[in-house]
Design a protein around this motif. Structure first.
Motif, PDB file in Angstrom:
ATOM      1  N   ILE A 117       0.848  -1.187   0.000  1.00  0.00           N
ATOM      2  CA  ILE A 117       0.000   0.000   0.000  1.00  0.00           C
ATOM      3  C   ILE A 117       0.889   1.243   0.000  1.00  0.00           C
ATOM      4  O   ILE A 117       1.744   1.412   0.866  1.00  0.00           O
ATOM      5  N   SER A 118       0.660   2.101  -0.990  1.00  0.00           N
ATOM      6  CA  SER A 118       1.438   3.334  -1.119  1.00  0.00           C
ATOM      7  C   SER A 118       0.741   4.466  -0.376  1.00  0.00           C
ATOM      8  O   SER A 118      -0.493   4.503  -0.289  1.00  0.00           O
ATOM      9  N   PRO A 119       1.503   5.415   0.160  1.00  0.00           N
ATOM     10  CA  PRO A 119       0.927   6.409   1.078  1.00  0.00           C
ATOM     11  C   PRO A 119      -0.038   7.393   0.445  1.00  0.00           C
ATOM     12  O   PRO A 119      -0.880   7.964   1.149  1.00  0.00           O
ATOM     13  N   THR A 120       0.037   7.604  -0.865  1.00  0.00           N
ATOM     14  CA  THR A 120      -0.827   8.598  -1.500  1.00  0.00           C
ATOM     15  C   THR A 120      -2.170   8.028  -1.941  1.00  0.00           C
ATOM     16  O   THR A 120      -3.045   8.786  -2.366  1.00  0.00           O
ATOM     17  N   GLU A 121      -2.354   6.708  -1.821  1.00  0.00           N
ATOM     18  CA  GLU A 121      -3.547   6.056  -2.349  1.00  0.00           C
ATOM     19  C   GLU A 121      -4.583   5.812  -1.248  1.00  0.00           C
ATOM     20  O   GLU A 121      -4.268   5.219  -0.212  1.00  0.00           O
ATOM     21  N   SER A 122      -5.816   6.254  -1.463  1.00  0.00           N
ATOM     22  CA  SER A 122      -6.886   5.990  -0.506  1.00  0.00           C
ATOM     23  C   SER A 122      -7.189   4.492  -0.487  1.00  0.00           C
ATOM     24  O   SER A 122      -7.312   3.862  -1.543  1.00  0.00           O
ATOM     25  N   THR A 123      -7.313   3.928   0.721  1.00  0.00           N
ATOM     26  CA  THR A 123      -7.359   2.470   0.865  1.00  0.00           C
ATOM     27  C   THR A 123      -8.503   2.033   1.765  1.00  0.00           C
ATOM     28  O   THR A 123      -8.785   2.664   2.782  1.00  0.00           O
ATOM     29  N   VAL A 124      -9.163   0.941   1.387  1.00  0.00           N
ATOM     30  CA  VAL A 124     -10.129   0.255   2.246  1.00  0.00           C
ATOM     31  C   VAL A 124      -9.806  -1.235   2.188  1.00  0.00           C
ATOM     32  O   VAL A 124      -9.326  -1.741   1.170  1.00  0.00           O
ATOM     33  N   MET A 125     -10.079  -1.941   3.303  1.00  0.00           N
ATOM     34  CA  MET A 125      -9.738  -3.357   3.393  1.00  0.00           C
ATOM     35  C   MET A 125     -10.824  -4.119   4.132  1.00  0.00           C
ATOM     36  O   MET A 125     -11.519  -3.562   4.987  1.00  0.00           O
ATOM     37  N   ARG A 126     -10.922  -5.405   3.795  1.00  0.00           N
ATOM     38  CA  ARG A 126     -11.711  -6.334   4.610  1.00  0.00           C
ATOM     39  C   ARG A 126     -10.856  -7.559   4.892  1.00  0.00           C
ATOM     40  O   ARG A 126     -10.368  -8.206   3.968  1.00  0.00           O
ATOM     41  N   TRP A 127     -10.649  -7.833   6.176  1.00  0.00           N
ATOM     42  CA  TRP A 127      -9.873  -9.000   6.597  1.00  0.00           C
ATOM     43  C   TRP A 127     -10.823 -10.097   7.058  1.00  0.00           C
ATOM     44  O   TRP A 127     -11.810  -9.828   7.754  1.00  0.00           O
ATOM     45  N   SER A 128     -10.505 -11.340   6.689  1.00  0.00           N
ATOM     46  CA  SER A 128     -11.284 -12.477   7.192  1.00  0.00           C
ATOM     47  C   SER A 128     -10.959 -12.718   8.657  1.00  0.00           C
ATOM     48  O   SER A 128      -9.932 -12.258   9.177  1.00  0.00           O
ATOM     49  N   ALA A 129     -11.826 -13.462   9.328  1.00  0.00           N
ATOM     50  CA  ALA A 129     -11.655 -13.694  10.765  1.00  0.00           C
ATOM     51  C   ALA A 129     -10.352 -14.415  11.077  1.00  0.00           C
ATOM     52  O   ALA A 129      -9.756 -14.213  12.143  1.00  0.00           O
ATOM     53  N   ASP A 130      -9.881 -15.259  10.155  1.00  0.00           N
ATOM     54  CA  ASP A 130      -8.650 -16.011  10.405  1.00  0.00           C
ATOM     55  C   ASP A 130      -7.418 -15.344   9.795  1.00  0.00           C
ATOM     56  O   ASP A 130      -6.343 -15.938   9.756  1.00  0.00           O
ATOM     57  N   CYS A 131      -7.583 -14.107   9.324  1.00  0.00           N
ATOM     58  CA  CYS A 131      -6.468 -13.406   8.674  1.00  0.00           C
ATOM     59  C   CYS A 131      -5.419 -13.017   9.723  1.00  0.00           C
ATOM     60  O   CYS A 131      -5.723 -12.322  10.700  1.00  0.00           O
ATOM     61  N   ASP A 132      -4.211 -13.472   9.513  1.00  0.00           N
ATOM     62  CA  ASP A 132      -3.095 -13.237  10.430  1.00  0.00           C
ATOM     63  C   ASP A 132      -1.958 -12.674   9.588  1.00  0.00           C
ATOM     64  O   ASP A 132      -1.322 -13.402   8.825  1.00  0.00           O
ATOM     65  N   GLN A 133      -1.717 -11.368   9.696  1.00  0.00           N
ATOM     66  CA  GLN A 133      -0.831 -10.692   8.752  1.00  0.00           C
ATOM     67  C   GLN A 133       0.511 -10.312   9.380  1.00  0.00           C
ATOM     68  O   GLN A 133       0.562  -9.742  10.475  1.00  0.00           O
ATOM     69  N   LEU A 134       1.566 -10.631   8.654  1.00  0.00           N
ATOM     70  CA  LEU A 134       2.905 -10.118   8.945  1.00  0.00           C
ATOM     71  C   LEU A 134       3.058  -8.855   8.106  1.00  0.00           C
ATOM     72  O   LEU A 134       2.801  -8.883   6.894  1.00  0.00           O
ATOM     73  N   MET A 135       3.482  -7.749   8.723  1.00  0.00           N
ATOM     74  CA  MET A 135       3.481  -6.467   8.029  1.00  0.00           C
ATOM     75  C   MET A 135       4.812  -5.749   8.228  1.00  0.00           C
ATOM     76  O   MET A 135       5.375  -5.763   9.322  1.00  0.00           O
ATOM     77  N   VAL A 136       5.260  -5.110   7.157  1.00  0.00           N
ATOM     78  CA  VAL A 136       6.446  -4.257   7.227  1.00  0.00           C
ATOM     79  C   VAL A 136       6.002  -2.827   6.941  1.00  0.00           C
ATOM     80  O   VAL A 136       5.410  -2.542   5.896  1.00  0.00           O
ATOM     81  N   ARG A 137       6.261  -1.950   7.893  1.00  0.00           N
ATOM     82  CA  ARG A 137       5.936  -0.523   7.748  1.00  0.00           C
ATOM     83  C   ARG A 137       7.229   0.226   7.457  1.00  0.00           C
ATOM     84  O   ARG A 137       8.231   0.045   8.150  1.00  0.00           O
ATOM     85  N   ILE A 138       7.224   1.105   6.439  1.00  0.00           N
ATOM     86  CA  ILE A 138       8.422   1.842   6.034  1.00  0.00           C
ATOM     87  C   ILE A 138       8.081   3.327   5.926  1.00  0.00           C
ATOM     88  O   ILE A 138       7.125   3.696   5.229  1.00  0.00           O
ATOM     89  N   ASP A 139       8.852   4.167   6.579  1.00  0.00           N
ATOM     90  CA  ASP A 139       8.641   5.607   6.470  1.00  0.00           C
ATOM     91  C   ASP A 139       8.722   6.049   5.013  1.00  0.00           C
ATOM     92  O   ASP A 139       9.625   5.644   4.271  1.00  0.00           O
ATOM     93  N   ARG A 140       7.807   6.895   4.617  1.00  0.00           N
ATOM     94  CA  ARG A 140       7.723   7.354   3.223  1.00  0.00           C
ATOM     95  C   ARG A 140       9.015   8.002   2.753  1.00  0.00           C
ATOM     96  O   ARG A 140       9.470   7.761   1.634  1.00  0.00           O
ATOM     97  N   GLN A 141       9.630   8.824   3.593  1.00  0.00           N
ATOM     98  CA  GLN A 141      10.820   9.556   3.166  1.00  0.00           C
ATOM     99  C   GLN A 141      11.976   8.620   2.815  1.00  0.00           C
ATOM    100  O   GLN A 141      12.793   8.930   1.943  1.00  0.00           O
TER     101      GLN A 141
END
Length: 333
Positions: A117-141
């Motif tokens: 997901i890019s920072p300039t894009e408006s985003t909506v999500m639906r996660w399933s009940a069993d969704c278990d996400q590993l996520m990497v967050r990176i500062d935009r700059q």
């Protein structure tokens, strides 16, 4: 490849095997939303269907402008963050699935397909009940500075990635996740080891930029005249003055005033090594002086202080450069 839960050995326990990395566990919607927002951003969160109850938990490990996270809600949820504004988010379901709509793109994300997901894009999500996400967050700059240096552009430009990311097909990205998880499973003082943190930031960004298509991927480096010795000297002087501080190649390209490719060509022609190898040699010199001047120092701590996270590799490079091992230098100090 299997799309069942936890198909990648070694990542099924990512972060959750380190209890000290758990931020929270909660069944309360408002509390969950507020605690996730502390790491990400304020957002709307709703349980889809009135009969379900949250059973959420989140784990988190920060490395400067990058963080590794794991989040599960335990119920079907709708998430509306809008635009992320100041960070990129790579979401990799280890189990379950999620529908992501971001900008003009959509993806059905599952254990084989991540979302970027890019920072300039408006985003909506639906996660399933069993969704278990590993996520990497990176500062935009970090991302925009890196891509700007590669294209030779001084001013940051918005970088928009392709949303769907078949991350299991990228061996460098998988290796990166194992490395980050290994760091998270051990005591890690980001303040004390800031050189390592800077290297981790650069590694994460460069791996993502190389692995995932984006809108500036076909932009050729800006044309420039051949790198003159003064450009190389300018970077050499900077590195000598700042060898003990976090430095990355993108930053050096901006200091030199040329593209990253031209900077590397200049160092290859005039120094016989890359800018980062030149810096690495300076840090080896600094580590040697520390060991000689402070013979009571712990070798591993000195190596970490100078940005060498792998003690065995540090010892090999040290001996190659100085003809003796770090322990021999300590005994001579």
């Amino acid at each position: 490849m299997s799309s069942g839960p936890y198909p990648t050995p070694g990542l099924s326990g990512a972060l959750i095997n380190a209890p000290e990395r758990q931020l929270f566990a909660s069944r309360d919607l408002a509390q969950t939303r507020a605690l996730v927002a502390q790491v990400m951003k304020p957002h709307d969160l709703h349980v889809h269907g009135g009969s379900q109850q949250l059973n959420s938990r989140m784990h988190h490990m920060a490395f400067g402008g990058v963080s590794l996270n794991r989040l599960k809600y335990g119920a079907d949820v709708d998430i509306e963050p809008g635009s992320l504004d100041d960070f990129y988010l790579i979401q990799m379901p280890l189990a379950g699935h999620a529908h992501i709509a971001s900008g003009g793109q959509q993806v059905e994300s599952d254990p084989d397909v991540a979302s970027v997901i890019s920072p300039t894009e408006s985003t909506v999500m639906r996660w399933s009940a069993d969704c278990d996400q590993l996520m990497v967050r990176i500062d935009r700059q970090l991302v925009e500075r890196a891509v700007g240096a590669r294209t030779g552009r001084g001013e940051p430009e918005a970088v928009r990635f392709q949303l769907a990311f078949p991350w299991r097909d990228s061996a460098p990205w998988r290796c990166l996740l194992f490395y980050l998880n290994d760091c998270a499973n051990h005591p890690f003082d980001a303040v004390q080891y800031r050189l390592m943190v800077a290297q981790i930031e650069q590694l994460v960004v460069s791996t993502l930029v190389a692995a995932q298509p984006h809108n500036l991927g076909d932009v050729k480096p800006a044309r420039c005249t051949a790198v003159l010795p003064r450009h190389v000297r300018r970077v050499q002087d900077y590195l000598r003055e700042h060898a003990s501080e976090p430095v990355n190649a993108d930053q050096l390209a901006l200091i030199a005033g040329v593209s990253l490719r031209s900077l590397y060509a200049g160092f290859r022609d005039y120094c016989g090594v890359s800018p980062l190898q030149y810096l690495r040699n300076l840090r080896l010199d600094g580590a040697r002086q520390t060991l000689l001047n402070e013979p009571d120092s712990n070798i591993a701590n000195v190596a970490m202080r100078w940005g060498f996270g792998h003690l065995g590799r540090f010892s090999i490079e040290y001996k190659q450069r100085f003809g003796e091992s770090p322990s021999q230098s300590v005994r001579r100090g």
